[in-house]
Design an enzyme around this catalytic site. Structure first.
Site, PDB file in Angstrom:
ATOM      1  N   ASP A 161      -3.772  -1.882  -4.449  1.00 23.32           N
ATOM      2  CA  ASP A 161      -4.105  -0.837  -3.727  1.00 23.32           C
ATOM      3  C   ASP A 161      -4.817   0.017  -4.620  1.00 23.32           C
ATOM      4  OD1 ASP A 161      -4.021   1.458  -2.457  1.00 23.32           O
ATOM      5  OD2 ASP A 161      -1.948   2.194  -2.787  1.00 23.32           O
TER       6      ASP A 161
ATOM      7  N   SER B  14       0.896  -1.267  -0.099  1.00 24.84           N
ATOM      8  CA  SER B  14      -0.084  -0.065   0.178  1.00 24.84           C
ATOM      9  C   SER B  14       0.838   1.219  -0.081  1.00 24.84           C
ATOM     10  CB  SER B  14      -0.992  -0.052   1.016  1.00 24.84           C
ATOM     11  OG  SER B  14      -0.276   0.018   2.095  1.00 24.84           O
ATOM     12  N   CYS B  15       0.305   2.240  -0.192  1.00 24.69           N
ATOM     13  CA  CYS B  15       0.848   3.635  -0.180  1.00 24.69           C
ATOM     14  C   CYS B  15       2.079   3.754   0.981  1.00 24.69           C
ATOM     15  CB  CYS B  15      -0.059   4.688  -0.015  1.00 24.69           C
ATOM     16  SG  CYS B  15       0.302   6.448   0.078  1.00 24.69           S
ATOM     17  N   PRO B  16       3.196   4.402   0.504  1.00 26.33           N
ATOM     18  CA  PRO B  16       3.381   5.160  -0.770  1.00 26.33           C
ATOM     19  C   PRO B  16       4.168   3.957  -1.812  1.00 26.33           C
ATOM     20  CG  PRO B  16       5.045   5.259   0.812  1.00 26.33           C
ATOM     21  CD  PRO B  16       4.189   4.530   1.571  1.00 26.33           C
ATOM     22  N   MET B  17       4.197   2.498  -1.303  1.00 24.58           N
ATOM     23  CA  MET B  17       5.183   1.742  -2.052  1.00 24.58           C
ATOM     24  C   MET B  17       4.863   1.483  -3.530  1.00 24.58           C
ATOM     25  SD  MET B  17       7.328   0.848  -0.315  1.00 24.58           S
ATOM     26  CE  MET B  17       8.048   0.209   1.191  1.00 24.58           C
TER      27      MET B  17
END
Lengths: 198, 81
Positions: free
Chosen positions: B44, B17-20
């Protein structure tokens, strides 16, 4: 419509009074000068700059600066995160692995303060949050620090608070900038498009 | 997965999930050449808006397409320079 008040067209202008060669030359020089100074200002292309000041060291407050910092680096921005006071713990190699969520005084906790104050509740709340983070596929604090450093985010540890907290410069992750103070932070803020205090 | 694009590489950020998804996309793009197309496969749901925002605000990349298929979000990003 009366034609009496019509502005004089260019064609009607007195040719003798049109241009003073010296004045024209001065104007040309002035234009060249302005264009040159504009070009000088353009050398930094359109790269944005962001400065975040991270003052909090609880588990939940470690995330926003790290997520925004690493994402901004992915945009190609020049990013500085200045860590001071409890924010230093985010960069502290040992302490960053043990950051805690505060159960007391946190209205988002599903337990009353009297229960939250029982010893061990912070640890328990933190474990629950860590479990949720893992299930959600959210990165750990350590991963985000590695990622930030890898992508060129300048993680800075405020020198005054390093000494205030009795930390040693070697306590921090490799790649963390030490030996910086408020003036350095302000200088970056002044140059930044975005400044955030977390 | 077949697509209309001749993708150079596929980046799998499923489960992250964010920011990956953004950070990994940026890293993958950095390793490609101009003209290459990166396929990013994510779960995501925020990646639709985030990849758009990132591509809009980043020089040298162009978002070609985004495909939503049940819980899978596939993005096609071209490195333009």
């Amino acid at each position: 419509m009366s034609t009496d008040n019509q502005p004089k067209s260019v064609d009607d202008a007195d040719p003798d009074a049109a241009f003073d060669p010296a004045e024209l030359q001065a104007l040309r020089e002035r234009v060249d000068e302005l264009e040159a100074s504009l070009a000088d200002n353009d050398t930094g292309d359109d790269q944005k700059k962001m400065t975040i000041v991270a003052t909090q060291g609880s588990f939940d407050m470690a995330y926003p600066p790290l997520i925004l910092g690493s994402t901004a680096a992915a945009f190609g921005w020049d990013v500085v995160v200045f860590h001071t006071f409890w924010g230093l713990d985010i960069l502290h190699e040992e302490k960053s692995k043990n950051l805690k969520l505060s159960a007391v005084g946190n209205p988002n906790m599903p337990v009353p303060n009297a229960v939250a104050a029982i010893p061990g509740m912070d640890r328990m709340a933190t474990r629950m949050m860590e479990k949720k983070i893992d299930e959600n596929g959210t990165a750990t604090i350590e991963e985000l620090i590695d990622l930030s450093l890898e992508s060129g985010v300048d993680l800075q540890a405020c020198q005054m608070t390093i000494e205030l907290m009795d930390y040693d410069e070697n306590d921090f992750y490799d790649g963390v900038t030490t030996g910086v103070g408020a003036a350095t932070a302000l200088q970056h803020m002044a140059e930044s498009d975005i400044q955030l205090l977390v | 997965m077949s697509s209309q694009y001749d993708t150079t590489e596929t980046l799998d950020v499923k489960g992250q999930s964010c920011p990956m998804p953004i950070v990994k996309t940026k890293q993958a793009i950095d390793d490609l050449e101009a003209g290459d197309i990166l396929e990013v496969v994510a779960t995501d749901s925020g990646s639709i808006s985030d990849i758009q925002g990132w591509a809009d605000g980043t020089n040298g990349v162009e978002l070609l397409d985004q495909v939503e298929d049940s819980d899978l979000y596939t993005h096609y990003v071209e490195k333009t320079e």
